[in-house]
Every structure is written in structure tokens, then in C-alpha cells.
Scaffold this active site. Structure first.
Site, PDB file in Angstrom:
ATOM      1  N   ASP A 107       0.871  -1.169   0.000  1.00  0.00           N
ATOM      2  CA  ASP A 107       0.000   0.000   0.000  1.00  0.00           C
ATOM      3  C   ASP A 107       0.915   1.228   0.000  1.00  0.00           C
ATOM      4  O   ASP A 107       1.398   1.650  -1.045  1.00  0.00           O
ATOM      5  CB  ASP A 107      -0.879  -0.117   1.247  1.00  0.00           C
ATOM      6  CG  ASP A 107      -1.998   0.880   1.300  1.00  0.00           C
ATOM      7  OD1 ASP A 107      -3.040   0.621   0.703  1.00  0.00           O
ATOM      8  OD2 ASP A 107      -1.826   1.916   1.964  1.00  0.00           O
ATOM      9  N   PHE A 156     -10.123  -1.219  -1.266  1.00  0.00           N
ATOM     10  CA  PHE A 156      -9.775  -2.249  -0.294  1.00  0.00           C
ATOM     11  C   PHE A 156     -10.150  -3.600  -0.873  1.00  0.00           C
ATOM     12  O   PHE A 156     -11.281  -3.828  -1.271  1.00  0.00           O
ATOM     13  CB  PHE A 156     -10.492  -1.999   1.032  1.00  0.00           C
ATOM     14  CG  PHE A 156      -9.841  -2.745   2.153  1.00  0.00           C
ATOM     15  CD1 PHE A 156      -8.672  -2.270   2.728  1.00  0.00           C
ATOM     16  CD2 PHE A 156     -10.364  -3.947   2.606  1.00  0.00           C
ATOM     17  CE1 PHE A 156      -8.034  -2.968   3.739  1.00  0.00           C
ATOM     18  CE2 PHE A 156      -9.743  -4.653   3.625  1.00  0.00           C
ATOM     19  CZ  PHE A 156      -8.568  -4.165   4.193  1.00  0.00           C
TER      20      PHE A 156
HETATM   21  P1  XMP Z   1       1.905  -0.434   3.834  1.00  0.00           P
HETATM   22  O1  XMP Z   1       1.061   0.825   3.790  1.00  0.00           O
HETATM   23  O2  XMP Z   1       2.971  -0.312   4.868  1.00  0.00           O
HETATM   24  O3  XMP Z   1       0.903  -1.541   4.353  1.00  0.00           O
HETATM   25  O4  XMP Z   1       2.423  -0.796   2.458  1.00  0.00           O
HETATM   26  C1  XMP Z   1       0.735  -2.773   3.741  1.00  0.00           C
HETATM   27  C2  XMP Z   1      -0.253  -3.542   4.550  1.00  0.00           C
HETATM   28  O5  XMP Z   1      -1.516  -2.853   4.577  1.00  0.00           O
HETATM   29  C3  XMP Z   1      -2.577  -3.771   4.537  1.00  0.00           C
HETATM   30  N1  XMP Z   1      -3.427  -3.462   3.371  1.00  0.00           N
HETATM   31  C4  XMP Z   1      -4.476  -4.155   2.960  1.00  0.00           C
HETATM   32  N2  XMP Z   1      -5.039  -5.277   3.425  1.00  0.00           N
HETATM   33  N3  XMP Z   1      -6.669  -5.190   1.716  1.00  0.00           N
HETATM   34  C5  XMP Z   1      -6.137  -5.798   2.804  1.00  0.00           C
HETATM   35  O6  XMP Z   1      -6.656  -6.832   3.203  1.00  0.00           O
HETATM   36  C6  XMP Z   1      -6.171  -4.061   1.189  1.00  0.00           C
HETATM   37  O7  XMP Z   1      -6.692  -3.550   0.196  1.00  0.00           O
HETATM   38  C7  XMP Z   1      -5.021  -3.507   1.851  1.00  0.00           C
HETATM   39  N4  XMP Z   1      -4.270  -2.417   1.603  1.00  0.00           N
HETATM   40  C8  XMP Z   1      -3.305  -2.412   2.556  1.00  0.00           C
HETATM   41  C9  XMP Z   1      -1.946  -5.130   4.437  1.00  0.00           C
HETATM   42  O8  XMP Z   1      -1.871  -5.698   5.720  1.00  0.00           O
HETATM   43  C10 XMP Z   1      -0.560  -4.880   3.917  1.00  0.00           C
HETATM   44  O9  XMP Z   1       0.372  -5.868   4.303  1.00  0.00           O
END
Ligand code: XMP
Ligand code: MG
Length: 200
Positions: A107, A156
């Protein structure tokens, strides 16, 4: 056509099980080429990456080892901050190893930026990143990601390991849920347009 589990909660299937497996096979071919003569250590980030690691590991036609790490990223709401706590550390010693971090979704990229530099400090030969999904519009970090399954819109997504409140991880496809699941208003169904056979 296979029935979709939890169909009433699913707004849209983004990637079917078949599409995911085909893309993982392509990524496996790339990884085999890049790691020829070496034995990568796949590090799955719990819990979301469980399905990706298990399918990727079985698709790879080269020896691999697997280990698991659980981290939690502090943040407000759904935003991760990049300040990370290790919940479960690796069992493996990384000295001289070729580490391939395997993620379900990137993300902001802040968690991975932290994780990559943490693992690099443990004396590995190399550390690369493989993710099934990435949300490019959300990226806040320029952490290099070598293997990317799909770039997805900023929605999401759940299924294939990804959860909403620990549910839906078991779904075989990657899907977007209907708003009612999150307690939101349902969008009206789009009006159906009759198309004559042979048109379009
Ligand atoms: P960052 O922002 O550090 O976070 O890259 C990555 C983590 O955020 C969660 N994440 C999601 N989980 N659906 C999910 O089930 C999504 O669309 C989503 N977007 C972010 C996930 O835990 C990932 O490892
Ligand atoms: Mg994850």
C-alpha cells in the site's frame, strides 16, 4: 462457472483464482531465472502472504526454503506509519542467504521499507521483494519491488489471504466487497442495457 464463496458480500471479482495462478507461474519463471544456482529463502509476511508463498513455492522449479515473519505497523486508521513492531521473528539465520520477501499487497510501502532494511542488517547476500498486489496511487516510499503480480486501483481488496477484520482470507479470488460489509450504504445496481446478439 465456479460459485463464489460469500457471493452476497462480493461487489466485484478483480482477479480469479485461475488468473492469480497463471500470474504466479509467470513470476516463478522470472524468479527461477534470476536465482539460478542459488536457493532463495522465501520470507512470508504473516498473515496475508500465506497463500502467495504456498502457491509460489510449489510453482518454483528450484530449491527454496521458507520462513515467516509477523509485523505490525503502527498507524492511524488504515494508514501505516512505517513504525513497525516485530510480532514474530524469523527462525532462520540470514547470513549469506538470498532473501526474497513475499507480500500480499503493498500500500504505502512503508512497512516493507522498514522490513527490507531490517533484514539487510542481518548479513544476507541479497534481499528482494515479491508482491502479488501493489496500489501504485498510494505509494509513499520508493522501495524497489522486483516482482509484482498486479497493480490494483485504490480500493480495499480481500481474498487469497487478504482479510477484512480477519474474514475473507479463504476466498480463492481477489475481490472488492460490497459497502454493506463495512456498514456503508449500498450503491444502486447499474441500469441494465439490453444488447442485441452480435452487437459490440
Ligand atoms: P503499507 O502501507 O505499509 O501496508 O504498504 C501494507 C499492509 O496494509 C494492509 N493493506 C491491505 N489489506 N486489503 C487488505 O486486506 C487491502 O486492500 C489492503 N491495503 C493495505 C496489508 O496488511 C498490507 O500488508
Ligand atoms: Mg501483509
Amino acid at each position: 462457472m465456479r460459485a463464489i464463496d460469500c457471493q452476497d458480500d462480493v461487489r466485484e471479482v478483480l482477479y480469479t483464482e485461475e488468473q492469480i495462478h497463471a500470474r504466479i507461474a509467470e513470476m516463478a519463471r522470472e524468479i527461477e531465472r534470476d536465482y539460478e544456482g542459488r536457493e532463495p529463502l522465501l520470507i512470508g509476511v504473516l498473515k496475508g502472504a500465506v497463500m502467495v508463498v504456498s502457491d509460489l513455492a510449489r510453482e518454483l522449479r528450484c530449491p527454496v526454503k521458507m520462513d515467516w515473519m509477523a509485523v505490525s505497523s503502527y498507524g492511524s486508521g488504515t494508514e501505516s506509519s512505517g513504525v513497525v513492531r516485530i510480532i514474530k521473528d524469523l527462525d532462520a539465520d540470514l547470513t549469506g542467504r538470498d532473501v526474497l520477501i513475499v507480500e500480499d499487497i503493498i500500500d504505502s510501502g512503508l512497512t516493507l521499507t522498514w522490513l527490507k532494511s531490517n533484514l539487510e542488517s542481518r548479513g544476507p547476500n541479497s534481499v528482494e521483494i515479491c508482491t502479488l498486489l501493489r496500489k501504485p496511487s498510494r505509494l509513499k516510499s520508493d522501495v524497489p519491488v522486483k516482482y509484482i503480480g498486479y497493480d490494483v486501483p485504490n480500493e480495499f481488496v480481500v481474498g487469497y489471504g487478504l482479510d477484512f477484520d480477519e474474514r475473507y482470507r479463504h476466498l480463492r479470488d481477489v475481490v472488492v466487497l460490497k459497502p454493506h460489509v463495512y456498514g456503508g450504504e449500498e450503491e444502486p445496481e447499474p441500469a441494465r442495457v439490453e444488447v442485441e446478439e452480435g452487437a459490440g
